[in-house]
Design a protein around this motif. Sequence first.
Motif, mmCIF file in Angstrom:
data_model
loop_
_atom_site.group_PDB
_atom_site.id
_atom_site.type_symbol
_atom_site.label_atom_id
_atom_site.label_comp_id
_atom_site.label_asym_id
_atom_site.label_seq_id
_atom_site.Cartn_x
_atom_site.Cartn_y
_atom_site.Cartn_z
ATOM 1 N N GLY A 89 0.848 -1.176 0.000
ATOM 2 C CA GLY A 89 0.000 0.000 0.000
ATOM 3 C C GLY A 89 0.884 1.226 0.000
ATOM 4 O O GLY A 89 2.090 1.140 0.244
ATOM 5 N N ASP A 90 0.316 2.366 -0.249
ATOM 6 C CA ASP A 90 1.093 3.602 -0.318
ATOM 7 C C ASP A 90 1.691 3.917 1.060
ATOM 8 O O ASP A 90 0.947 4.196 2.009
ATOM 9 C CB ASP A 90 0.179 4.749 -0.766
ATOM 10 C CG ASP A 90 0.940 6.042 -1.026
ATOM 11 O OD1 ASP A 90 2.116 6.141 -0.621
ATOM 12 O OD2 ASP A 90 0.339 6.962 -1.622
ATOM 13 N N PRO A 91 3.036 3.886 1.200
ATOM 14 C CA PRO A 91 3.629 4.132 2.521
ATOM 15 C C PRO A 91 3.342 5.523 3.063
ATOM 16 O O PRO A 91 3.454 5.747 4.278
ATOM 17 C CB PRO A 91 5.135 3.913 2.284
ATOM 18 C CG PRO A 91 5.334 4.118 0.820
ATOM 19 C CD PRO A 91 4.066 3.638 0.169
ATOM 20 N N GLU A 92 2.970 6.465 2.191
ATOM 21 C CA GLU A 92 2.626 7.797 2.678
ATOM 22 C C GLU A 92 1.396 7.758 3.583
ATOM 23 O O GLU A 92 1.167 8.690 4.363
ATOM 24 C CB GLU A 92 2.395 8.744 1.499
ATOM 25 C CG GLU A 92 3.669 9.065 0.725
ATOM 26 C CD GLU A 92 3.460 10.176 -0.284
ATOM 27 O OE1 GLU A 92 2.368 10.779 -0.303
ATOM 28 O OE2 GLU A 92 4.402 10.449 -1.050
ATOM 29 N N ARG A 93 0.604 6.691 3.477
ATOM 30 C CA ARG A 93 -0.564 6.574 4.356
ATOM 31 C C ARG A 93 -0.156 6.362 5.811
ATOM 32 O O ARG A 93 -0.972 6.535 6.715
ATOM 33 C CB ARG A 93 -1.462 5.428 3.884
ATOM 34 C CG ARG A 93 -2.088 5.679 2.512
ATOM 35 C CD ARG A 93 -3.047 4.579 2.108
ATOM 36 N NE ARG A 93 -3.487 4.777 0.730
ATOM 37 C CZ ARG A 93 -3.384 3.873 -0.238
ATOM 38 N NH1 ARG A 93 -2.874 2.670 0.021
ATOM 39 N NH2 ARG A 93 -3.796 4.139 -1.459
ATOM 40 N N LEU A 94 1.107 5.980 6.057
ATOM 41 C CA LEU A 94 1.580 5.893 7.437
ATOM 42 C C LEU A 94 1.467 7.246 8.125
ATOM 43 O O LEU A 94 1.270 7.321 9.341
ATOM 44 C CB LEU A 94 3.030 5.401 7.470
ATOM 45 C CG LEU A 94 3.269 3.923 7.145
ATOM 46 C CD1 LEU A 94 4.757 3.661 6.953
ATOM 47 C CD2 LEU A 94 2.707 3.035 8.253
ATOM 48 N N ASP A 95 1.607 8.321 7.337
ATOM 49 C CA ASP A 95 1.492 9.668 7.908
ATOM 50 C C ASP A 95 0.070 9.951 8.394
ATOM 51 O O ASP A 95 -0.147 10.848 9.213
ATOM 52 C CB ASP A 95 1.893 10.722 6.870
ATOM 53 C CG ASP A 95 3.361 10.630 6.484
ATOM 54 O OD1 ASP A 95 4.156 10.179 7.327
ATOM 55 O OD2 ASP A 95 3.696 10.994 5.342
ATOM 56 N N ASP A 96 -0.911 9.191 7.865
ATOM 57 C CA ASP A 96 -2.307 9.421 8.230
ATOM 58 C C ASP A 96 -2.728 8.641 9.468
ATOM 59 O O ASP A 96 -3.862 8.788 9.935
ATOM 60 C CB ASP A 96 -3.238 9.029 7.058
ATOM 61 C CG ASP A 96 -2.988 9.891 5.822
ATOM 62 O OD1 ASP A 96 -2.602 11.057 5.992
ATOM 63 O OD2 ASP A 96 -3.166 9.382 4.701
ATOM 64 N N LEU A 97 -1.811 7.796 9.983
ATOM 65 C CA LEU A 97 -2.155 7.013 11.171
ATOM 66 C C LEU A 97 -2.074 7.898 12.411
ATOM 67 O O LEU A 97 -0.992 8.250 12.873
ATOM 68 C CB LEU A 97 -1.210 5.820 11.325
ATOM 69 C CG LEU A 97 -1.345 4.689 10.318
ATOM 70 C CD1 LEU A 97 -0.383 3.563 10.653
ATOM 71 C CD2 LEU A 97 -2.772 4.159 10.307
ATOM 72 N N ASP A 98 -3.222 8.244 12.935
ATOM 73 C CA ASP A 98 -3.317 9.086 14.132
ATOM 74 C C ASP A 98 -3.769 8.208 15.290
ATOM 75 O O ASP A 98 -4.881 7.672 15.279
ATOM 76 C CB ASP A 98 -4.324 10.216 13.876
ATOM 77 C CG ASP A 98 -4.493 11.136 15.082
ATOM 78 O OD1 ASP A 98 -3.832 10.896 16.122
ATOM 79 O OD2 ASP A 98 -5.287 12.091 14.988
ATOM 80 N N PHE A 99 -2.898 8.032 16.274
ATOM 81 C CA PHE A 99 -3.220 7.153 17.402
ATOM 82 C C PHE A 99 -4.528 7.550 18.074
ATOM 83 O O PHE A 99 -5.333 6.694 18.452
ATOM 84 C CB PHE A 99 -2.076 7.182 18.413
ATOM 85 C CG PHE A 99 -2.379 6.451 19.688
ATOM 86 C CD1 PHE A 99 -2.546 5.078 19.693
ATOM 87 C CD2 PHE A 99 -2.500 7.138 20.883
ATOM 88 C CE1 PHE A 99 -2.833 4.397 20.878
ATOM 89 C CE2 PHE A 99 -2.780 6.477 22.066
ATOM 90 C CZ PHE A 99 -2.943 5.099 22.063
#
Length: 347
Positions: A89-99
């Motif tokens: 998956g697009d690794p930039e989506r890691l930036d969207d992971l908000d705890f």
Amino acid sequence: MAPLIEVAAADAPGKRTKELLALPDDELAQAIAPGQAANLIRTARERDIGELRRRMRAGSIWACCRDDPRYPAPLRGDPQSPPALLGRGDPERLDDLDFDASVTVVGSRRASSYGREVAHSLASELAAAGLTVISGMARGIDSRAHEGALDAGGLTVAVFGCGPDVVHPPSAVRLNDRIVDRGLTISELPPGIRPHRWSFPARNRIMAALGRMTVVVEAAAGSGSLITARMAADLGREVGAVPGRIGTKVAEGANGLLADGAIVVRGAQDVLDAMLGVGAPRLERQAAELSDDQATILELVERGHETPDAVATASGLPVTEAIAALSALELLGRVSVGASGRYVAAS
């Protein structure tokens, strides 16, 4: 070391796995194979990293270690978390992971039709409210939670107990493709590694850490979902459970959590209240899209069909499916049920 970890954890999967994996490499090898420890470590250190990179490129797999700014913050300070994550998956989506806006939804592989409907509706509403839905892509509750989040256009993360290029169960190929296209699949294991019995409790610790709250939809008394809930509690996360029908095996674990003080989850609003606080500003919510069966049954209730039997007869659906759809509509706030068991459409 996987087969040796299997032996070491086999007598108590889920209770020893996370302690084993928290050990440094040398100590792990010494703990699981004292006579082979030096050879195991030497073999691991001599591994052809170039070949591993080629396999990752071939599978469109990315890697993210603890030094990477994108490494999820909830895992960073936990000594039991993996030194690196591999994913698709697009690794930039890691930036969207908000705890603070992530919830883990888990449950039985052998879920009832009611449990599957609840998982889909709950995840759909939470995703529509802006939360990330985390699960393990197993059959039953996990898969339905991912599907609900995707159907609502939200972000979902599947944590694997195998290599990131191995689809497990094999029947989940289409769901895996959907998640890779619009979400993330992550693992701590290298490409090509098949699942082991210990690797599911191992992945559960990642799922528990990533979500600010873990919700168990349906679970039998010995379900692996209870391992996830226990790990979440150990990490100081909130734990909730959806009440199940008394006397059914698939509900014993979730009802046991409630008896032990877990948060009662009757719908998405209970999760939002637990995570944001009652009366706190709400995330912007959108109306969850209804399935064809749910839309049909809602229309029948609006026309005066007030009982599951009446709805089943008018719709042509089996009574069990009609009850599951009515329960899902209740969770969505589209219908309510009185003490007499009769349903009415919400205003």
